[in-house]
Design a protein around this motif. Structure first.
Motif: not given
Length: 170
Positions: A16-24, A26-27, A82-83, A128-132
């Protein structure tokens, strides 16, 4: 009634949070490893793994004597990476506590949904900070639930203490 360990709660809230918090696009896969070591090896670091450790409120029930107890120091370990192909992996390990009454086996913690949500928001902020490279993500320190210290911490019944990673002195 005390919440019991529920891995699907963590996965559902994360989805649920993936859909609302990460805007990309990526799987991300969310999995569990109940024996995961707390420290990354040098090889894991080279492969891009990062860690996140949280101390949050939980509730435990002894499977032997049915005693229930709350804990403000339930430790959760996460590993994530994140690969380059856009697939991310999160591995979670909830650390256990043993019953003081019967001194039986270590028990998995149960969590309330609100606590899971706040813990995962902190994790997503770190991702978000470390991977994006999102500099506006500060680790969500302001969103952390301050642990409620219920009783003196019993080191001998805490798996995180046994592993040397408990936050008891913090």
């Amino acid at each position: 009634m005390a919440p019991e360990w529920n891995s699907s709660l963590w996965m559902d809230v994360f989805d649920e949070l993936l859909d609302t918090e990460l805007d990309n696009d990526d799987q991300w896969a969310f999995t569990f490893n109940y024996g995961m070591e707390p420290k990354l090896t040098e090889q894991e670091k080279r492969r891009g793994w990062k860690t996140c450790q949280r101390s949050i409120q939980a509730e435990f029930t002894c499977s032997n004597c049915s005693k229930w107890w709350p804990s403000g120091r339930s430790t959760i370990l996460f590993r994530y990476r994140l690969q380059s192909n856009g697939s991310g992996t999160i591995i979670m390990r909830p650390l256990k506590q043993a019953c003081r009454k019967c001194q039986g086996q270590y028990e998995l913690p149960g969590f309330r949904e609100e606590t899971v949500r706040i813990c995962l928001l902190v994790l997503i902020s770190k991702i978000k900070r470390n991977c994006y490279g999102d500099k506006s993500s500060n680790g969500n320190k302001d969103k952390c639930v301050k642990p409620v210290w219920t009783k003196p911490h019993e080191v001998s019944f805490c798996e995180a203490c046994r592993l040397g990673i408990c936050c008891q002195d913090k």
